[in-house]
Design a protein around this motif. Structure first.
Motif, mmCIF file in Angstrom:
data_model
loop_
_atom_site.group_PDB
_atom_site.id
_atom_site.type_symbol
_atom_site.label_atom_id
_atom_site.label_comp_id
_atom_site.label_asym_id
_atom_site.label_seq_id
_atom_site.Cartn_x
_atom_site.Cartn_y
_atom_site.Cartn_z
ATOM 1 N N ASP A 8 61.539 37.129 129.423
ATOM 2 C CA ASP A 8 62.936 36.814 130.116
ATOM 3 C C ASP A 8 62.969 35.224 130.499
ATOM 4 O O ASP A 8 63.409 34.902 131.562
ATOM 5 C CB ASP A 8 63.002 37.697 131.319
ATOM 6 N N HIS A 10 65.422 33.534 129.180
ATOM 7 C CA HIS A 10 67.018 33.413 129.212
ATOM 8 C C HIS A 10 67.574 32.053 128.967
ATOM 9 O O HIS A 10 68.479 31.704 129.835
ATOM 10 C CB HIS A 10 67.528 34.390 130.305
ATOM 11 N N ASP A 54 64.035 38.495 125.644
ATOM 12 C CA ASP A 54 65.042 37.744 126.235
ATOM 13 C C ASP A 54 64.400 36.099 126.305
ATOM 14 O O ASP A 54 64.647 35.630 127.411
ATOM 15 C CB ASP A 54 65.169 38.409 127.596
ATOM 16 N N HIS A 88 68.852 40.695 125.264
ATOM 17 C CA HIS A 88 69.617 39.523 125.402
ATOM 18 C C HIS A 88 69.479 38.658 124.096
ATOM 19 O O HIS A 88 70.148 37.690 123.814
ATOM 20 C CB HIS A 88 69.461 38.656 126.508
ATOM 21 N N HIS A 156 59.875 44.656 125.161
ATOM 22 C CA HIS A 156 60.883 44.601 126.130
ATOM 23 C C HIS A 156 61.377 46.078 126.531
ATOM 24 O O HIS A 156 61.813 46.784 125.560
ATOM 25 C CB HIS A 156 61.967 43.645 125.397
ATOM 26 N N HIS A 185 61.819 42.564 130.629
ATOM 27 C CA HIS A 185 63.170 43.090 130.827
ATOM 28 C C HIS A 185 63.186 43.263 132.517
ATOM 29 O O HIS A 185 64.278 42.846 132.888
ATOM 30 C CB HIS A 185 63.121 44.440 130.713
ATOM 31 N N HIS A 187 63.152 41.310 136.047
ATOM 32 C CA HIS A 187 62.822 40.064 136.332
ATOM 33 C C HIS A 187 61.907 39.826 137.432
ATOM 34 O O HIS A 187 61.576 38.468 137.821
ATOM 35 C CB HIS A 187 64.218 39.507 136.564
HETATM 36 MN MN LIG Z 1 66.100 39.808 130.990
#
Ligand SMILES: [Mn+2]
Lengths: 361, 810
Positions: A8, A10, A54, A88, A156, A185, A187
């Motif tokens: 994650d 991102h 992600d 994502h 994930h 996934h 956070h």
């Molecule tokens: Mn995420």
């Protein structure tokens, strides 16, 4: 064998929802990239890097941005990097991971359960990439594992029995017998069971994401016929923290008083990203937008939320003006508690009631 | 409700001041600075406190500081009133932090504070409950002060506003129109989507721009993704090309080995050639270049000498023949010589005669012919005579004239004679000239005659010789004489020629001897050379000599072959080349001339190189395009943030706009309700009051559609606009409106009415009317009339109205 587990990240995410000022958002995106660089540097000293989805915010990433990330991954050519895409950066038609040339040391798992065996460390890495943004049930069954090898799963999803984001049934996962499960996934970093971990988002991604953020370093050893031994540690990434505050300004008559009560709660005004919700009743002459403007000058980042109400004592006003226009006006909004009606009520009172004049209320 | 008594402990300038009031009309009298307005404020403060009303936060009002006591600590006081039949006292402390309110029922003596509603903000009981109105209504309704506007025009406006607002809101001081205007202005400040200059319009434009920008960024993202895909493809091609390059390398290696093998074959061939040449080079040759050249020279000289000798022999023979012929000619000449000796003397005479004849002939040709000379002589003779006679005649004539002159005495004849004499002179000259000429011609004539005789004599002498030598003419005769004269000369010439011919013959003999000797010498040399070379003749010698050429050529060829071999080896040694050839053989590579194959290979190599360059160029151009297009747009996340922020702004603006619209609608709705039943009643009462105040002059007040106020002038029957009335009348009108508000809006509470210096500008008539009115009203309602003059008291006294006088003092 030594591994780094991150998830994650991102990267290139927009902070539109968090309402961060553009310059701060931009700087924070750079910070996130720096944090990823930190992780890459750590991974350079490990055998493998597991990225549990992600990695990038695909919809908001530019091609050049993803290229930069791949270049970073490519820079640690001695470390094998595994990526199981998440919701994502799922492998959609126009996912940039598909267009770009992959660095030779990066393996992106396909949208079916697959594994790669690394002989030198006797490790088999299992992974699965999302190819759509929603999965109900886990779209595969765990395979039977060769217990001679170290088995790692990189995935994930939501460890739960019922989630729209790929439910990973906890009991089945525990029973599958992996030596380590690198999850992404959720956070908030956390341990699901022995050797099953969420790395959490590498950096906090919103004001709601308080607490530690970073990546997991793990060491696994396994002798023939024995079950593996493991040791894990968590490293925080070095990024500014999000701080969500509330200030009740009822009874505070000046900006200075409000400022004092806010600044007292902020440790690093030059680094923290602060969101403040102003609540209560605001006195005459207190204008939250201009107050925020003043505060912005003293803070690195400020997201203002005005939840204050004008200082009207509606019960009293109504009592005293039952028969005239003010009372009748207030009555129009009786029982209408919705935001729009409240706003209309205050707007009307504001226009009707004279302010500042001699003899004003 | 009626105020009975109040006590100001400390309030503004007052300290421990107690005032008492009666239920009817009270005149509070005091000078300008006596503190009438302070008293007024105190009464209000006793009911409403000294903090802002209607707020959720307790905030001090501006008045708190304004009326902070000048002396004393006890900021507060008490107010006793009669309300609902009971005497009630409010005791209040204004001072912050020790604020306190207590309400006591004086009749029962009990503290009834608890029975009043509690104000949670002020944390005090709400005493305004007693009045039933808020402070604002109190200030604007029950308290009437002097007109604030000075000019009639502004006054009229203020009154209109008040009438209209009262009609529409039924709340004094609350402006319906202002409220709607304010809301409308605020809406305008927000604006709508299509108003590009308003915040809302600007936000819309910005949103559109950002949406476009996002679209462009998405577009570029897609384009760049495509470019990266192309790069990926190009990189695969590059790998393929590299495989080809490596394959080519291998081919080239084999080709080189085959070439080396072929080279080695060639090298071996060259070595063979060299060996063959070596024997040619080392062969023995019996003659050398120099000897051979010498031989050739001798041979040439020998053939030249032989030719010369032959020629000399020929010349000798010719010279001998010449000598013989010359000797014969000489003998002939010698015999001819004797015959020629006689004629030599004759020739001398003859030549003399010819010369003399020619001389005479010449002279004769020079003289005039005889006849011509004779005629010339006769002509001259005649002319001489004519002139002689003319002269004599003239002289005679002259003598006659002289004589005439002498005799006749005519002098003119002298002149005539002189003229005659003068004419006679030329005649005399002519006579002499022709006489001389005639004598000369005569002499010439005589000489010519003498020469002709000599000529004849010579001619006869010549003719005699012609006859003697039988010559036809003079030319022939001359030849004969010339021949005789040349004979001797010819003999001596021939003698000379003969001697030269003899000499030449002798010299030729010597030359031929010398040439013969030379020939023998050369032959000897040649023979020696031939012998040295063991050759029998020149042809054999030549063949031997040709061997030198052949050897030289062999040497040259050897040299060239060596160079070819060196070139073939290049940087390699023979052993190395041999090693390569062996390697090729062991790998089964046949020796081949690889020129063509090499060409193909280098073409392929170039092709591979060009392909690599093309792909690399393609990649870098794609990268360039990615870079430059990336520079054109911001990151999508950044744009998304801007969009969300603008959308948020729009939402906030729209929410606010909707709230303002909603509020406007609500206000219009409720004011319509008020207007319908209360406005008519209000209008009627104002009209009634105005009529009373103006003694029936102005009877009715109208509020027009456009909010214009007009009154009816009962004298003229016309409707007059408010602004056109006199200042005094406008004042009355104002009072009527204010009073009507006070009377009508809070009718049931019967609160005291406070009149603060309201009538200062009234003339006596008007004041009279109004005091009469107040007198009536005061029967049912307490009135506190604040004034600084005594006129009111006097008029009231004259009207017989009773009142309570409260003196504030100076
Ligand atoms: Mn995420």
């Amino acid at each position: 064998m030594k591994f780094i587990h991150t998830a994650d990240n991102h990267l290139f995410k927009s902070f539109a929802a968090s309402k961060l000022p553009p310059s701060v958002a931009q700087a924070y995106r750079k910070d996130m990239l720096s944090a990823f660089r930190e992780i890459i540097a750590a991974a350079g000293k490990a055998d493998i890097l597991l990225i549990s989805g992600d990695l990038t915010e695909m919809a908001e990433s530019s091609a050049a941005g993803v290229k930069r990330v791949f270049d970073l991954i490519g820079s640690i050519s001695d470390t094998a990097v595994f990526l199981s895409c998440g919701n994502h950066d799922y492998l959609s038609e126009n996912n940039l991971y598909k267009s770009l040339s992959l660095p030779p040391n990066l393996c992106i798992f396909p949208p079916k359960l697959s594994s790669v065996y690394m002989e030198d460390i006797n490790t088999r890495i299992w992974g699965f990439s999302w190819e759509k943004s929603r999965y109900g049930k886990l779209p595969f069954d765990f395979a039977k594992l060769n217990t001679e090898e170290i088995n790692i799963l990189c995935l994930h999803g939501d460890v739960s029995d019922n989630s729209p984001y790929m439910s990973i049934p906890p009991e089945a996962l525990k029973a599958a017998g992996f030596d380590y499960v690198a999850l992404g996934h959720v956070h908030k970093p956390g341990k699901i069971a022995e050797s099953i971990y969420y790395a959490g988002s590498a950096c906090a991604l919103d004001f709601s994401e308080t607490g530690p953020h970073g990546y997991i370093t793990g060491v696994l050893t396994k002798q023939k016929g024995e079950s593996g031994k493991a040791g894990y540690s968590f490293t925080n990434t070095d990024v500014p923290s999000f701080l969500s505050l509330e200030v009740d300004i009822s009874g505070l008559e000046s900006y200075d008083e409000i400022k004092q009560s806010l600044m007292g709660q902020i440790k690093n005004p030059d680094r923290d990203m602060v969101r403040v919700s102003f609540k209560g009743f605001r006195g005459e002459g207190i204008d939250i937008p201009s107050l925020c403007e003043e505060l912005e000058e003293e803070l690195y980042c400020l997201v203002c939320k005005d939840e204050t109400s004008p200082d009207y004592n509606l019960e009293q006003l109504y009592r005293e003006n039952k028969e005239n226009i003010i009372g009748l006006f207030i009555k129009q909004y009786e029982g209408r508690e919705d935001r729009a009606s409240k706003a209309a009520l205050y707007a009307g009172l504001d226009a009707l009631l004279p302010r500042g004049k001699e003899g004003a209320l | 409700m009626k105020i009975m008594k109040l006590r100001m402990n400390s309030f503004g300038k007052f300290t421990d001041k107690t005032l008492e009031f009666t239920p009817g009309l009270n005149i509070v009298s005091g000078g300008n600075e006596a503190g009438k307005s302070t008293l007024h404020k105190f009464i209000g403060a006793m009911f409403f406190g000294m903090y802002k009303q209607g707020k959720k936060n307790k905030l001090s009002s501006e008045d708190y500081l304004k009326y902070f006591p000048w002396y004393g600590e006890n900021y507060g006081g008490s107010l006793m009133m009669e309300a609902g039949g009971d005497p009630i006292t409010i005791v209040r402390n204004f001072r912050k932090n020790s604020e306190k309110v207590s309400i006591i029922n004086e009749a029962s003596g009990e503290d009834i504070t608890e029975s009043f509603p509690y104000d949670p903000v002020a944390k005090l009981p709400d005493t305004s409950e007693i009045l039933g109105i808020n402070r604002y209504v109190f200030e604007n309704t029950v308290s009437i002060s002097q007109m604030s506007s000075a000019t009639g025009q502004a006054l009229a406006g203020e009154i209109s506003e008040m009438i209209v607002n009262t009609s529409l809101t039924f709340t004094p001081g609350v402006s319906y129109r202002n409220a709607l205007n304010t809301l409308s202005e605020r809406r305008e400040k927000i604006g709508t989507k299509t108003q590009s200059k308003t915040p809302r319009g600007k936000a819309e434009i910005r949103l559109n721009q950002l949406t476009e920008e996002l679209k462009a960024a998405e577009q570029i993202k897609a384009e760049n993704a495509e470019r990266y895909a192309q790069i990926k493809k190009a990189q695969t091609e590059l790998v393929k090309n590299d495989v080809r390059r490596r394959a080519l390398g291998k081919k080239r290696e084999m080709s080189l080995l085959a070439q080396y093998a072929a080279k080695y074959e060639k090298f071996k061939e060259l070595t063979g050639t060299l060996n063959a040449l070596q024997s040619e080079i080392s062969a023995e040759i019996k003659i050398n270049e120099q000897e051979y050249r010498r031989y050739l020279t001798c041979e040439n000289m020998l053939s030249d000498a032989r030719e010369e000798y032959d020629k000399l022999i020929m010349d000798r023979r010719i010279a001998g023949e010449q000598v013989a012929s010359l000797a014969e000619k000489l003998e002939q000449l010698k015999s001819d010589k004797a015959n020629g000796e006689n004629s030599r003397a004759d020739a001398a005479v003859f030549e003399n005669a010819v010369a003399k004849l020619a001389e005479v002939k010449e002279q004769r040709r020079n003289d005039q012919q005889r006849g011509v000379l004779e005629e010339q002589y006769n002509k001259s003779e005649r002319a001489s005579r004519a002139f002689m006679f003319s002269f004599i005649g003239l002289i005679l004539a002259a003598a006659v004239f002289v004589a005439i002159a002498l005799i006749g005495g005519d002098k003119n004849f002298y002149t005539y004679s002189l003229i005659e004499a003068l004419i006679g002179l030329p005649c005399a000259a002519g006579w002499i000239y022709f006489l001389t000429k005639a004598q000369n011609t005569r002499r010439l004539f005589d000489a010519v005659v003498k020469k002709s005789a000599l000529e004849v004599a010579y001619r006869e002498q010549i003719d005699a010789f012609l006859e003697k030598y039988e010559a036809a003419d003079l030319r022939e005769l001359n030849e004969i004489f010339d021949r005789a004269a040349g004979m001797e000369e010819r003999i001596s010439e021939l003698n000379g020629q003969l001697a030269a011919a003899v000499q030449k013959e002798k010299s030729l003999m010597e030359s031929s001897e010398s040439v013969k000797a030379k020939t023998e010498h050369n032959s000897a040399i040649m023979a020696s050379i031939l012998r040295g070379a063991s050759c029998g003749n020149s042809a054999e010698l030549r063949a031997e000599y040709e061997k030198i050429r052949a050897r030289d050529m062999a040497v040259a060829k050897h040299e060239a072959t060596l160079q070819s071999a060196a070139a073939l080896l290049g940087d390699m040694s023979e052993q190395q080349l041999q090693e390569k050839a062996r390697q090729a053989q062991s790998m089964g590579i046949k020796p081949l001339e690889f020129d063509d194959y090499e060409k193909t290979l280098s073409e392929e190599e170039r092709d591979i190189y060009e392909e690599a360059t093309r792909i690399n160029n393609q990649i870098s151009s794609l990268n360039g395009a990615i870079e430059s297009s990336s520079m054109k747009v911001r990151e999508i996340s950044e744009i998304a943030e801007d969009i969300s922020s603008v959308k948020e702004t729009i939402a906030a603006l729209e929410e606010k706009y909707a709230a303002l619209s909603d509020a406007s609608e609500s206000i219009m709705r409720v004011s319509a309700d008020i207007k319908s039943d209360a406005a008519a009643k209000f209008n009627e009462y104002v009209s009634e009051l105005l009529s009373g105040l103006t003694s029936g002059r102005y009877s009715r007040v109208f509020v027009g559609e456009d909010m214009e106020i007009t009154v009816r002038d009962e004298q003229s029957g016309n409707m007059v606009a408010l602004s056109e009335l006199s200042g005094g009348t406008i004042d009355q009108c104002y009072f009527a409106v204010r009073f009507a508000v006070a009377q009508l809006i809070i009718p049931d509470k019967a609160l005291p009415i406070f009149l603060d210096d309201c009538f200062v500008q009234y003339d006596e008539g008007r004041l009279f009317n109004i005091l009469a009115l107040l007198g009536k009203v005061a029967q049912s309602r307490q009135i506190l009339l604040f004034t600084c003059r005594r006129t009111e008291q006097q008029l009231l006294d004259s009207l017989g109205v009773t009142y309570n006088l409260v003196n504030l003092g100076r």
